[in-house]
Design a protein around this motif. Structure first.
Motif, short mmCIF file in Angstrom:
data_model
loop_
_atom_site.label_atom_id
_atom_site.label_comp_id
_atom_site.label_asym_id
_atom_site.label_seq_id
_atom_site.Cartn_x
_atom_site.Cartn_y
_atom_site.Cartn_z
N GLY A 110 3.77 9.02 2.16
CA GLY A 110 4.40 9.14 0.85
C GLY A 110 5.24 7.94 0.47
N ARG A 111 5.42 7.01 1.39
CA ARG A 111 6.23 5.83 1.08
C ARG A 111 5.35 4.58 1.00
NH1 ARG A 111 11.49 6.14 4.88
NH2 ARG A 111 12.04 8.32 4.53
N GLY A 112 5.91 3.56 0.42
CA GLY A 112 5.18 2.30 0.32
C GLY A 112 5.32 1.49 1.60
N LEU A 113 4.40 0.55 1.78
CA LEU A 113 4.44 -0.28 3.00
C LEU A 113 3.75 -1.60 2.68
CD1 LEU A 113 4.96 -0.28 6.16
CD2 LEU A 113 2.59 0.48 6.37
N VAL A 123 0.86 -1.20 0.00
CA VAL A 123 0.00 0.00 0.00
C VAL A 123 0.89 1.24 0.00
CG1 VAL A 123 -1.88 -1.18 1.24
CG2 VAL A 123 -0.16 0.10 2.54
N ASP A 124 0.28 2.38 -0.36
CA ASP A 124 0.99 3.66 -0.30
C ASP A 124 0.48 4.43 0.92
OD1 ASP A 124 2.44 3.26 -2.64
OD2 ASP A 124 0.68 3.83 -3.85
N VAL A 125 1.38 4.73 1.83
CA VAL A 125 0.97 5.40 3.07
C VAL A 125 0.63 6.86 2.78
CG1 VAL A 125 1.71 6.08 5.39
CG2 VAL A 125 2.38 3.85 4.45
N ALA A 166 0.63 8.78 8.73
CA ALA A 166 0.90 7.87 9.85
C ALA A 166 0.83 8.69 11.13
CB ALA A 166 2.26 7.22 9.69
N GLU A 167 0.04 8.21 12.09
CA GLU A 167 -0.11 8.94 13.36
C GLU A 167 0.34 8.05 14.49
OE1 GLU A 167 -4.31 9.52 13.45
OE2 GLU A 167 -4.26 11.22 12.07
N SER A 168 1.24 8.57 15.31
CA SER A 168 1.66 7.81 16.49
C SER A 168 0.81 8.24 17.68
CB SER A 168 3.13 8.06 16.77
OG SER A 168 3.46 7.47 18.00
N VAL A 222 -2.02 3.93 10.61
CA VAL A 222 -1.52 4.20 9.26
C VAL A 222 -2.71 4.29 8.31
CG1 VAL A 222 -0.13 3.30 7.36
CG2 VAL A 222 0.63 2.99 9.72
N TYR A 223 -2.78 5.40 7.57
CA TYR A 223 -3.87 5.59 6.61
C TYR A 223 -3.29 5.45 5.21
CZ TYR A 223 -6.30 7.39 10.68
OH TYR A 223 -6.86 7.51 11.92
N PHE A 224 -3.95 4.64 4.39
CA PHE A 224 -3.46 4.47 3.02
C PHE A 224 -4.64 4.53 2.05
CE2 PHE A 224 -4.88 0.06 2.81
CZ PHE A 224 -4.85 -0.34 4.14
#
Lengths: 293, 371
Positions: free
Chosen positions: B347-350, B298-300, B303-305, B312-314
């Motif tokens: 903006g990065r993949g996961l 998926v593409d992020v 991300a909220e800590s 993580v929202y994608f």
């Protein structure tokens, strides 16, 4: 002085157009407005202290607002000698006191019933109150006169009080105020076990002091100067109010303007005192009843 | 104390809005039941109907086996805590607490005894002579609770009593309410739109939507076995990821389409008539922690800590749907709940592992299907 200097001096960014100009204009406007309203009262006060000959002679200039030499309370003494001022004053206080005292519960109940209770014909009654609000009293004075004469009420305090107890303006003021009260307070009281009347008396009324104060002042001010109706329904000084008392000077030659101004001063004094005392409540009440602006 | 029952209750407002539609529910004697739903779903109206502040347009309400339809608020022996507390501003705290007892014409000595006891129980002794405006939000809330408690009513009604408090105080008072209800063992109906409040307070939670009861049950049941798309989405935060189910196969094995990717279905086959599918955020995990699960790329988007976990929202690779089953459009997102140490940057993949045993299935009407 450039903008940067101004900012340095007062620590705040400069206001376009210059703040002091705006403030100066505001003060000027406020003082001019105040002078417009205060001037007649000052004229009346100063005139009431002058010998009669000087009142009209000095009326055209600034001297009208300056007592000069020879100021005295003679005009006030004369008033008490020439007309039964105390009787007029007592009559006015009694009539207005009754109108206010009887009107407050009647109009408050009516306003509450229109604002909060649900009953058949409520919308119609509200529309009727609003419609009556715009009908001038003079339009109904004559039929009302015949009606109350037929009932044998002439020449009494009753005839000067009864027609004015229920007042559409007061009802509307209360109605507007009660609409603005948080409904949950009354609902909490009902759940706590209070009936409609108890809720009104123990929860609504104590939280409506501002409305009661403003209705008191508005009603008192309005009827304090009432002239036409007492003239129609009364015959002698025994039950007549102050506005008819002052009118007797015009029928008592010689025409003494100093006496008239002294009478006028004593007539407005109670109103001014009441207004100053209740001013805080009045302003709050008028704001809360939604009349502001 | 008394049981409460709603039987086919209906309420239609003068403008024609059907606020409550054939609502039936039984609340046991001494139970704390939470009415949960979004704003305007009719939950407060139900409370007002029970309190007698609104008239029914159909059905019956029973308190302690007696029909109370025709009774006024004061004859129902219920106490209500309002959202804005509705404390009488011109009365001291003591007078506020005394008010309902005075209305019952109770003896002065008994009034004093009850007020003292209630004030002690709620820690209000020091503020008894103060007016409400001189109290903090938490103290006002306690006075409102006290005014309800002091009557020893048969039923407590709470209309979003914590919504005006800050988050910290809300947690504290919530615990106090739960403890109080356990101690008094008085039937309580508690209205809230906050699912955390509902899940933590109620032994049973009734979920409402547009005046219609959607599901009633223990909080865990609502979470684990939602009756329909609405309950599935409303209970749980972040909400369940709902999407149109694209059933396909991969190498002869039934699979769920996930964009270009395929997720082989394990365990029982999807039930017949499955149109929509749902995945809770915790159905996603780090593939290194769960290597046995199929995974997707998926593409992020964000991300909220949260300190103890990372959300993580994608961008959804499938057609996301709302609680009506309507497609959300191209910009729908999915949420995954991962451990806080998971490496996820916008903006990065996961890669995410997907627990296919945790898929929820719904039919075309949005009703849950059991696999």
């Amino acid at each position: 002085m450039n903008a940067a200097t101004r900012q340095r001096r007062n620590g705040k960014p400069p206001v376009p157009g210059g703040r002091w100009h705006t403030r100066a204009f505001s003060y000027l406007f406020v003082f001019a407005s105040a002078a417009l309203f205060v001037a007649p009262i000052l004229f009346m006060l100063v005139g009431s202290l002058k010998p009669d000959a000087r009142v009209l002679a000095e009326a055209g200039g600034w001297h009208a607002f300056w007592p000069g030499s020879g100021a005295s309370g003679q005009n006030y003494t004369d008033v008490f000698h020439r007309v039964p001022f105390a009787r007029y004053l007592v009559n006015s206080l009694w009539i207005n006191g009754l109108i206010v005292a009887l009107g407050l519960p009647v109009n408050a109940f009516a306003g509450y019933a229109l604002a909060r209770l649900r009953w058949r014909g409520r919308e119609l009654a509200l529309a009727a109150v609003l419609a009556i609000l715009v009908i001038p009293f003079e339009a109904i004075a004559v039929p009302l006169f015949y009606e109350l004469t037929a009932l044998g009420m002439r020449d009494s305090y009753t005839v000067q009080v009864i027609p004015f107890i229920a007042n559409p303006l007061s009802i509307y003021l209360f109605y507007s105020f009660f609409l603005g009260l948080p409904r949950e307070l009354e609902e909490a009281a009902r759940v706590d076990g209070a009936g409609v009347l108890r809720t009104f008396l123990t929860i609504v009324v104590p939280n409506a002091k501002a409305a009661f104060a403003s209705v008191t002042i508005v009603t008192f001010l309005f009827y304090w100067g009432m002239y036409l109706w007492p003239l129609l329904v009364t015959g002698g000084p025994s039950v007549r109010p102050l506005p008819l008392g002052i009118a007797t000077f015009y029928t008592l030659p010689p025409l003494q303007w100093g006496d008239i101004l002294a009478f006028g001063m004593m007539m407005v004094a109670p109103v001014l005192v009441i207004f100053v005392i209740f001013q805080r409540w009045f302003v709050r009440g008028v704001a809360a009843t939604g009349l502001k602006g | 104390m008394a049981a409460v029952e709603f039987r086919n209750v209906e309420k239609v407002f003068p403008d024609g809005t059907r606020a409550i539609d054939r609502f039936s529910l039984e609340v046991e004697d001494g139970e704390l039941l939470v009415l949960l739903g979004p704003s305007g779903c009719g939950k407060s109206t139900l409370l007002r109907l029970l309190a007698g502040l609104e008239a029914l347009d159909g059905g019956e309400i029973l308190i302690g086996n007696s029909v109370v339809n025709a009774l006024g608020p004061r004859e129902r022996n219920v106490a209500m805590v309002f959202q804005n507390y509705a404390l009488y501003p011109h009365m001291s705290v003591r007078r506020n607490l005394e008010f309902p007892l005075r209305m019952q014409r109770m003896a002065r000595s008994e009034i004093a005894r009850r007020v003292e006891r209630t004030a002690r129980a709620l820690g209000l002794e020091a503020v008894l002579e103060r007016r409400p405006k001189a109290l903090s939000g938490g103290q006002r809330q306690r006075v409102a609770m006290g005014r309800a408690m002091v009557r020893e009513p048969e039923v407590f009604l709470m209309d979003e009593p914590l919504s005006n408090l800050d988050a910290k105080l809300r947690v504290q008072i919530r615990a106090e309410i739960a403890e109080l209800q356990r101690r008094l063992a008085t039937t309580m109906l508690y209205v809230t739109h906050d699912q955390v409040e509902a899940m933590t307070l109620g032994r049973r939670v009734a979920v409402l939507r547009d005046g219609v009861l959607q599901q009633v049950g223990p909080p865990q049941t609502l979470y684990e076995r939602p009756a329909n798309l609405f309950v599935a989405a409303f209970v749980g935060s972040p909400e369940m990821n709902l999407f149109r189910a694209e059933l396909t196969s991969q190498d002869g094995v039934p699979a769920l389409g996930f964009g270009e990717q395929r997720l082989p279905l394990v365990g029982p086959a999807p039930p017949d008539g499955a149109v929509f599918a749902g995945l809770r955020p915790e159905a996603f995990s780090d593939p290194s922690a769960r290597p046995e699960l199929p995974s997707v790329a998926v593409d992020v988007a964000a991300a909220e800590s949260l300190g103890h976990e990372r959300l993580v929202y994608f961008r959804s690779p499938v057609t996301g749907v709302d609680t009506e089953g309507r497609e959300r459009g191209a910009d729908s997102f999915m949420a995954a709940r991962l451990p806080v140490e998971a490496e996820a940057h916008s903006g990065r993949g996961l890669r995410l592992a997907v627990d296919m045993g945790a898929v929820y299935w719904f039919d075309g009407q949005g009703q849950a299907l059991s696999a």
